[in-house]
Design an enzyme around this catalytic site. Structure first.
Site, PDB file in Angstrom:
ATOM      1  N   SER A 134       0.865  -1.167   0.000  1.00 11.57           N
ATOM      2  CA  SER A 134       0.000   0.000   0.000  1.00 11.57           C
ATOM      3  C   SER A 134       0.905   1.220   0.000  1.00 11.57           C
ATOM      4  O   SER A 134       1.887   1.272  -0.743  1.00 11.57           O
ATOM      5  CB  SER A 134      -0.931  -0.041   1.222  1.00 11.57           C
ATOM      6  N   TYR A 148      -4.966   7.918  -6.725  1.00 10.10           N
ATOM      7  CA  TYR A 148      -4.006   6.973  -6.133  1.00 10.10           C
ATOM      8  C   TYR A 148      -4.443   6.598  -4.721  1.00 10.10           C
ATOM      9  O   TYR A 148      -4.405   5.422  -4.344  1.00 10.10           O
ATOM     10  CB  TYR A 148      -2.612   7.595  -6.133  1.00 10.10           C
ATOM     11  N   LYS A 152      -5.250   2.752  -3.154  1.00  9.33           N
ATOM     12  CA  LYS A 152      -4.584   2.217  -1.974  1.00  9.33           C
ATOM     13  C   LYS A 152      -5.555   2.039  -0.800  1.00  9.33           C
ATOM     14  O   LYS A 152      -5.394   1.111  -0.003  1.00  9.33           O
ATOM     15  CB  LYS A 152      -3.402   3.103  -1.580  1.00  9.33           C
TER      16      LYS A 152
END
Length: 281
Positions: A134, A148, A152
Site C-alpha cells: 500500500s 491513487y 490504496k
C-alpha cells in the site's frame, strides 16, 4: 527452512530489492515483470534461486500462466508479494477515465486477481504470508493524490477482510505502508493528469511540484525499508499494518488524531440513532 516467493513488479523498486534480498539468503524466488528482459541481470546474479516469469497483472491468462509456472517449478508458495503498481497525480476534476482507470486495473483489480490465483497454491502451506504494498497514501487522502489514494484505500480494506478469511488457514496478511523512499516511484512509475485547472493549483498543482522537486531526492533508504519488510515477513506474529518511515508514521498519527477528534465532537448526536423502546421496535 527456505521460503518460496512470488513477487510482482520486480523490474525495479521494492519488488527488485525484495527479490534480491530473498534470493541472497537462499530462498527461491519467482520474480515477475511485464517485460521479462528487465529481470535478466537479477537472474544472472542468482541463477540457482531466481526464476523469472513474464506477468501482466491486468490479464487473467498471464496470471494463470505465471502461477502455473511457479507451481510446476516449486510445488508450493510461501510468500506472495503484490508489489506491481503505479501512481497518478492530479485533482479529481482534472483526471479523465483513460488516465485513472488503468490505475485501478493494476493497483486494485490486478492485485485481486493475482491473490485469487495464488491462494489455492498458498493454502497448501501453513504459515504463508501475503504482502500487499500500500502506501502512506493508503492511510490518509491528500489533494492531488485522490485517485491513487482511492486505489490504496481499496487495497487496505481488501487486505483487512482477506486477513480475517485466511487467518484460520495459517496465512497472514501484511499491508506495507511506506512513506517516501528513493525508488523510481516519482519517476517512471507515476503519471500526471494532462488537464491542469488553475482552481486546483494549490492542491493538485502542489502534488506536481512535489514530484518535480523530489524525484531521486526522497529521504528514505529503500534497502532499510526492505530489511524491515523481511523482518515482518519472517516474524511469527507479523503486523497487519506496517507503516515504514517517519513520514508514514506522521500521516498515520495525523489520521488517527483527526478521526478521533471528529468522533468525539459528534458523539452525542451521532450515536443516538437506534429506535427507542417506546417506539415499539
Amino acid at each position: 527452512m527456505e521460503k518460496i516467493w512470488f513477487i510482482t513488479g520486480c523490474s525495479g523498486g521494492f519488488g527488485k530489492l525484495l527479490a534480491e534480498a530473498a534470493a541472497a539468503r537462499g530462498d527461491k524466488v519467482v520474480a515477475t515483470a511485464r517485460n521479462v528482459t528487465t529481470l535478466k541481470e537479477l537472474h544472472q546474479r542468482y541463477p540457482d534461486t531466481v526464476r523469472t516469469v513474464a506477468l501482466d497483472v491486468t490479464r487473467a491468462d498471464s496470471i494463470a500462466s505465471a502461477v502455473a509456472d511457479a507451481e510446476a517449478a516449486f510445488g508450493r508458495l510461501d510468500v506472495l508479494v503484490n508489489n506491481a503498481g503505479h501512481g497518478f497525480l492530479g485533482a479529481i476534476e482534472e483526471g479523465t477515465a483513460d488516465e485513472y482507470r488503468p490505475l485501478f486495473d493494476v493497483n486494485v483489480f490486478g492485485l485481486i486477481e493475482m491473490t485469487r490465483a495464488a491462494l489455492p497454491l498458498m493454502r497448501r502451506t501453513n504459515g504463508g504470508r501475503i504482502v500487499n504494498l500500500s502506501s502512506g497514501a493508503g492511510i490518509i487522502g491528500m489533494g492531488g493524490h485522490g485517485y491513487y489514494n482511492a486505489t490504496k484505500f481499496a487495497v487496505e480494506g481488501l487486505s483487512e477482510a482477506l486477513a480475517e478469511e485466511v487467518a484460520p488457514l495459517g496465512i497472514r496478511v501484511i499491508i506495507v505502508e511506506p512513506g517516501p523512499f528513493r525508488t523510481e516511484f516519482l519517476g517512471r512509475s507515476i503519471t500526471v493528469a494532462k488537464q491542469q485547472i488553475e482552481a486546483y493549483s494549490a492542491t493538485g498543482g502542489g502534488a506536481r511540484v512535489y514530484r518535480e522537486g523530489n524525484d531521486g531526492r526522497q529521504p528514505g533508504d529503500p534497502h532499510k525499508a526492505v530489511a524491515i519488510m523481511m523482518q515482518a515477513i519472517d516474524a511469527g506474529d507479523p503486523p497487519l499494518h506496517l507503516p515504514i518511515g517517519p513520514r508514514a508514521y506522521a500521516l498515520a498519527e495525523r489520521k488517527l488524531a483527526a478521526f478521533k477528534a471528529d468522533m468525539e465532537a459528534w458523539r452525542g448526536v451521532a450515536i443516538a440513532t437506534d429506535f427507542s423502546s417506546s417506539e415499539g421496535h
